[in-house]
Design a protein around this motif. Structure first.
Motif, PDB file in Angstrom:
ATOM      1  N   ILE A 150      12.325  20.325  -2.172  1.00  0.00           N
ATOM      2  CA  ILE A 150      11.850  21.606  -2.838  1.00  0.00           C
ATOM      3  C   ILE A 150      12.678  21.730  -4.079  1.00  0.00           C
ATOM      4  CG2 ILE A 150      11.817  24.098  -2.552  1.00  0.00           C
ATOM      5  CD1 ILE A 150      11.096  23.602   0.394  1.00  0.00           C
ATOM      6  N   ARG A 151      14.226  21.894  -3.947  1.00  0.00           N
ATOM      7  CA  ARG A 151      15.025  22.248  -5.203  1.00  0.00           C
ATOM      8  C   ARG A 151      14.735  21.264  -6.198  1.00  0.00           C
ATOM      9  NH1 ARG A 151      17.708  26.570  -3.901  1.00  0.00           N
ATOM     10  NH2 ARG A 151      17.871  27.403  -1.938  1.00  0.00           N
ATOM     11  N   LEU A 152      14.601  19.958  -5.995  1.00  0.00           N
ATOM     12  CA  LEU A 152      14.588  18.723  -6.900  1.00  0.00           C
ATOM     13  C   LEU A 152      12.950  19.038  -7.341  1.00  0.00           C
ATOM     14  CD1 LEU A 152      15.991  15.882  -4.412  1.00  0.00           C
ATOM     15  CD2 LEU A 152      17.081  16.959  -6.504  1.00  0.00           C
ATOM     16  N   GLY A 153      12.228  19.642  -6.846  1.00  0.00           N
ATOM     17  CA  GLY A 153      10.673  19.958  -7.333  1.00  0.00           C
ATOM     18  C   GLY A 153      10.032  18.769  -6.902  1.00  0.00           C
ATOM     19  N   LEU A 154      10.084  17.944  -5.948  1.00  0.00           N
ATOM     20  CA  LEU A 154       9.537  17.125  -5.494  1.00  0.00           C
ATOM     21  C   LEU A 154       8.848  17.058  -4.225  1.00  0.00           C
ATOM     22  CD1 LEU A 154      12.360  14.247  -5.827  1.00  0.00           C
ATOM     23  CD2 LEU A 154      10.670  14.748  -7.280  1.00  0.00           C
ATOM     24  N   ASP A 155       8.784  18.121  -3.789  1.00  0.00           N
ATOM     25  CA  ASP A 155       8.135  18.608  -2.366  1.00  0.00           C
ATOM     26  C   ASP A 155       6.689  18.279  -2.511  1.00  0.00           C
ATOM     27  OD1 ASP A 155       8.309  20.915  -3.871  1.00  0.00           O
ATOM     28  OD2 ASP A 155       7.539  22.213  -2.361  1.00  0.00           O
ATOM     29  N   HIS A 156       6.067  18.372  -3.223  1.00  0.00           N
ATOM     30  CA  HIS A 156       4.684  18.297  -3.316  1.00  0.00           C
ATOM     31  C   HIS A 156       4.182  16.976  -3.799  1.00  0.00           C
ATOM     32  CE1 HIS A 156       3.159  22.217  -2.539  1.00  0.00           C
ATOM     33  NE2 HIS A 156       4.042  22.673  -3.331  1.00  0.00           N
ATOM     34  N   LEU A 157       5.024  16.147  -3.993  1.00  0.00           N
ATOM     35  CA  LEU A 157       4.779  14.703  -4.826  1.00  0.00           C
ATOM     36  C   LEU A 157       4.473  13.495  -3.702  1.00  0.00           C
ATOM     37  CD1 LEU A 157       6.518  14.526  -7.983  1.00  0.00           C
ATOM     38  CD2 LEU A 157       4.763  15.592  -7.462  1.00  0.00           C
ATOM     39  N   PHE A 158       4.895  13.757  -2.396  1.00  0.00           N
ATOM     40  CA  PHE A 158       4.620  12.647  -1.486  1.00  0.00           C
ATOM     41  C   PHE A 158       3.621  13.220  -0.659  1.00  0.00           C
ATOM     42  CE2 PHE A 158       9.204  12.671  -3.017  1.00  0.00           C
ATOM     43  CZ  PHE A 158       9.256  11.415  -3.294  1.00  0.00           C
ATOM     44  N   CYS A 185       4.263  -2.329   3.447  1.00  0.00           N
ATOM     45  CA  CYS A 185       4.850  -1.202   3.195  1.00  0.00           C
ATOM     46  C   CYS A 185       6.457  -1.619   2.699  1.00  0.00           C
ATOM     47  CB  CYS A 185       5.415  -0.443   4.478  1.00  0.00           C
ATOM     48  SG  CYS A 185       4.062   0.369   5.381  1.00  0.00           S
ATOM     49  N   ILE A 186       6.846  -0.777   1.651  1.00  0.00           N
ATOM     50  CA  ILE A 186       8.113  -1.137   1.186  1.00  0.00           C
ATOM     51  C   ILE A 186       9.041   0.192   1.178  1.00  0.00           C
ATOM     52  CG2 ILE A 186       9.024  -1.317  -1.142  1.00  0.00           C
ATOM     53  CD1 ILE A 186       6.262  -2.398  -2.031  1.00  0.00           C
ATOM     54  N   MET A 187      10.267  -0.266   1.713  1.00  0.00           N
ATOM     55  CA  MET A 187      11.299   1.010   1.633  1.00  0.00           C
ATOM     56  C   MET A 187      12.141   0.687   0.536  1.00  0.00           C
ATOM     57  SD  MET A 187      12.479   3.420   3.158  1.00  0.00           S
ATOM     58  CE  MET A 187      14.333   4.348   2.902  1.00  0.00           C
ATOM     59  N   VAL A 188      12.310   1.818  -0.167  1.00  0.00           N
ATOM     60  CA  VAL A 188      13.095   1.900  -1.130  1.00  0.00           C
ATOM     61  C   VAL A 188      14.533   2.802  -1.143  1.00  0.00           C
ATOM     62  CG1 VAL A 188      13.383   2.592  -3.686  1.00  0.00           C
ATOM     63  CG2 VAL A 188      11.264   1.785  -2.579  1.00  0.00           C
ATOM     64  N   GLY A 189      15.543   2.341  -0.972  1.00  0.00           N
ATOM     65  CA  GLY A 189      16.819   3.180  -0.772  1.00  0.00           C
ATOM     66  C   GLY A 189      18.194   2.618  -1.288  1.00  0.00           C
ATOM     67  N   ASP A 190      19.155   3.410  -1.208  1.00  0.00           N
ATOM     68  CA  ASP A 190      20.453   2.921  -1.948  1.00  0.00           C
ATOM     69  C   ASP A 190      21.330   2.254  -0.794  1.00  0.00           C
ATOM     70  OD1 ASP A 190      20.926   5.518  -0.567  1.00  0.00           O
ATOM     71  OD2 ASP A 190      22.921   5.210  -1.067  1.00  0.00           O
ATOM     72  N   SER A 191      20.953   2.387   0.505  1.00  0.00           N
ATOM     73  CA  SER A 191      21.941   1.875   1.679  1.00  0.00           C
ATOM     74  C   SER A 191      21.424   0.754   2.214  1.00  0.00           C
ATOM     75  CB  SER A 191      22.093   2.976   2.508  1.00  0.00           C
ATOM     76  OG  SER A 191      22.713   2.509   3.666  1.00  0.00           O
ATOM     77  N   GLU A 192      22.168  -0.267   2.344  1.00  0.00           N
ATOM     78  CA  GLU A 192      21.872  -1.372   3.114  1.00  0.00           C
ATOM     79  C   GLU A 192      21.886  -1.256   4.603  1.00  0.00           C
ATOM     80  OE1 GLU A 192      23.675  -5.523   2.526  1.00  0.00           O
ATOM     81  OE2 GLU A 192      24.431  -4.583   0.734  1.00  0.00           O
ATOM     82  N   GLU A 193      22.797  -0.462   4.989  1.00  0.00           N
ATOM     83  CA  GLU A 193      22.808  -0.367   6.361  1.00  0.00           C
ATOM     84  C   GLU A 193      21.678   0.727   6.977  1.00  0.00           C
ATOM     85  OE1 GLU A 193      26.296   2.011   7.373  1.00  0.00           O
ATOM     86  OE2 GLU A 193      25.842   2.471   9.227  1.00  0.00           O
ATOM     87  N   LEU A 210       3.227   5.863  -9.958  1.00  0.00           N
ATOM     88  CA  LEU A 210       2.925   4.962  -8.798  1.00  0.00           C
ATOM     89  C   LEU A 210       1.668   5.491  -8.028  1.00  0.00           C
ATOM     90  CD1 LEU A 210       6.567   4.310  -7.560  1.00  0.00           C
ATOM     91  CD2 LEU A 210       5.167   2.587  -8.325  1.00  0.00           C
ATOM     92  N   ARG A 211       1.917   7.131  -7.712  1.00  0.00           N
ATOM     93  CA  ARG A 211       0.439   7.707  -7.332  1.00  0.00           C
ATOM     94  C   ARG A 211      -0.556   7.200  -8.174  1.00  0.00           C
ATOM     95  NH1 ARG A 211       1.429  12.940  -3.975  1.00  0.00           N
ATOM     96  NH2 ARG A 211      -0.961  13.252  -4.130  1.00  0.00           N
ATOM     97  N   ASP A 212      -0.600   7.503  -9.378  1.00  0.00           N
ATOM     98  CA  ASP A 212      -1.682   7.146 -10.220  1.00  0.00           C
ATOM     99  C   ASP A 212      -2.210   5.477  -9.936  1.00  0.00           C
ATOM    100  OD1 ASP A 212      -1.383   9.637 -11.554  1.00  0.00           O
ATOM    101  OD2 ASP A 212      -0.508   8.882 -13.382  1.00  0.00           O
ATOM    102  N   SER A 213      -1.330   4.964  -9.590  1.00  0.00           N
ATOM    103  CA  SER A 213      -1.800   3.392  -9.314  1.00  0.00           C
ATOM    104  C   SER A 213      -2.243   3.246  -7.994  1.00  0.00           C
ATOM    105  CB  SER A 213      -0.596   2.501  -9.413  1.00  0.00           C
ATOM    106  OG  SER A 213       0.384   2.495 -10.693  1.00  0.00           O
ATOM    107  N   GLY A 214      -2.225   4.189  -7.226  1.00  0.00           N
ATOM    108  CA  GLY A 214      -3.162   4.184  -5.770  1.00  0.00           C
ATOM    109  C   GLY A 214      -2.305   3.832  -4.799  1.00  0.00           C
ATOM    110  N   TYR A 215      -0.801   4.119  -4.672  1.00  0.00           N
ATOM    111  CA  TYR A 215       0.219   3.820  -3.639  1.00  0.00           C
ATOM    112  C   TYR A 215       0.270   5.049  -3.159  1.00  0.00           C
ATOM    113  CZ  TYR A 215       1.773  -0.416  -5.939  1.00  0.00           C
ATOM    114  OH  TYR A 215       1.981  -1.722  -6.344  1.00  0.00           O
ATOM    115  N   LYS A 232       0.976  -1.156  -0.050  1.00  0.00           N
ATOM    116  CA  LYS A 232      -0.027  -0.151  -0.104  1.00  0.00           C
ATOM    117  C   LYS A 232       0.770   1.274  -0.198  1.00  0.00           C
ATOM    118  CE  LYS A 232      -4.292  -1.342   2.033  1.00  0.00           C
ATOM    119  NZ  LYS A 232      -5.336  -0.993   3.280  1.00  0.00           N
ATOM    120  N   ALA A 233       2.013   1.219   0.636  1.00  0.00           N
ATOM    121  CA  ALA A 233       2.916   2.231   0.911  1.00  0.00           C
ATOM    122  C   ALA A 233       4.088   2.053   0.491  1.00  0.00           C
ATOM    123  CB  ALA A 233       2.593   2.904   2.495  1.00  0.00           C
ATOM    124  N   ILE A 234       4.627   3.041  -0.318  1.00  0.00           N
ATOM    125  CA  ILE A 234       6.180   3.075  -0.597  1.00  0.00           C
ATOM    126  C   ILE A 234       6.720   4.168   0.048  1.00  0.00           C
ATOM    127  CG2 ILE A 234       7.968   2.729  -2.579  1.00  0.00           C
ATOM    128  CD1 ILE A 234       5.377   2.298  -4.270  1.00  0.00           C
TER     129      ILE A 234
END
Lengths: 221, 221
Positions: free
Chosen positions: B129-137, B169-177, B106-111, B4-6
């Protein structure tokens, strides 16, 4: 006696500090509104000016306090948007339109040109760089480096360092208190830049802007 | 079980932190050379990396020390030029090219989409904000606000706050630690973003970039 050296103040002499401060604050407010602040630009701007009046401009929580005074929570999205837009605007300051050509013409005429500015050294250099003026002066004196606020002693120290007779030096600035009065006390000739054509005080000459400086210098010869 | 959530990490997941850090440092060095630093870009860059290795990246006198190590005086013209150019570059970061379209799809798919990031709240919001992503989550969780570094407890706290079953829930990231290991310990499914296609660790899935995320999620259903 032909003057040899001209010293320039930065704020409100080389660029319109007040105009860019207002622009930075309004851009910050609009970015905060875009990030969720519920207020009109005018309501928020008035609230911000009240916080600045209360806390002075050297306070790092203006936006938090403004948002709280508008009855809202200082959400980090809103605060970060305001700070970012404020600094973006502060990064794109421009000199008054006549400044660059006036300075280059004075250099061509053989004058030595200096900055005499009050404040933090890195901040004042940052302004000169962003204004595109950092290479145009023969040297730059900032009160932090000289170790004295703008006063008779500050002006005496910089003319002494340059081994110049103060009488052959001209201080150009917008403030009687920080520019023309103390520079005059140190024996320099003084030019007050008014922009609105008002005021004279005790300066030797008053000009509206730097485009009038060269013909004023002729009167001193 | 349909997730449901990413949750997304920011640094090196939504934008190329290392690339922009190098670009900011090189731009700073070239601005310092323009302001009078006598060194090639490569000499100065090597000297800067040495200072960073010694002092870590949380030190506010990198440029002063680099200039001194190059045998020169840290003139405020040079230092201010470096700091200004560094921040200018840091202000113009961009997301990885596939990020915005992947998120919107992914938003369109309902997540429900969230940020789960480690650091200072205002700094991480500034990046969004600088990435232009501040409203997308749908919401943003930063360790500073949650009161815990990235750990099992951090991930448990944010899923609990959202009243979500961690298994959905799914966590997406670049770091194992910091991403896949502790999120996995908190019961979440995990996706490691590698960019170079290497490494796997203990994540449930490994993808090169976010354009592969949607088809990976289908495998979870």
């Amino acid at each position: 006696m032909k003057p040899k050296a001209i010293f320039f103040d930065i704020d409100n002499t080389l660029y319109d500090t007040a105009k860019f401060a207002e622009r930075a604050r309004r851009n910050a407010i609009n970015a905060m509104r875009e990030a969720g602040l519920k207020a009109s630009e005018e309501e928020a701007y008035k609230a911000l000016l009240k916080v600045i009046a209360k806390r002075t401009s050297n306070y790092d929580k203006h936006f938090d306090e403004m948002v709280r005074n508008l009855g809202q929570k200082p959400d980090p999205h809103i605060i970060a948007a305001g700070i970012g837009a404020y600094h973006n605007t502060k990064s794109s300051i421009l000199p008054f339109p006549e400044v660059k050509s006036a300075i280059l013409e004075l250099r061509d005429s053989g004058y030595k040109l200096y900055v005499a500015s009050e404040g933090d050294s890195l901040k004042q250099w940052d302004k000169l760089i962003r204004l595109g003026l950092d290479h145009l002066f023969h040297d730059v004196f900032v009160t932090e480096d000289v170790g004295r606020k703008k006063s008779k002693d500050f002006y005496a120290a910089i003319t002494r360092k340059l081994k110049l007779d103060p009488k052959k030096c001209i201080m150009v600035g917008d403030s009687e208190e920080k520019d023309s009065t103390p520079a005059g006390e140190a024996g320099m000739r003084t030019v007050l830049v008014t922009h609105d054509g008002k005021g004279r005080g005790n300066a030797d000459f008053v000009i509206r802007d730097l485009s009038e400086l060269k013909k004023t210098l002729v009167k001193l010869e």
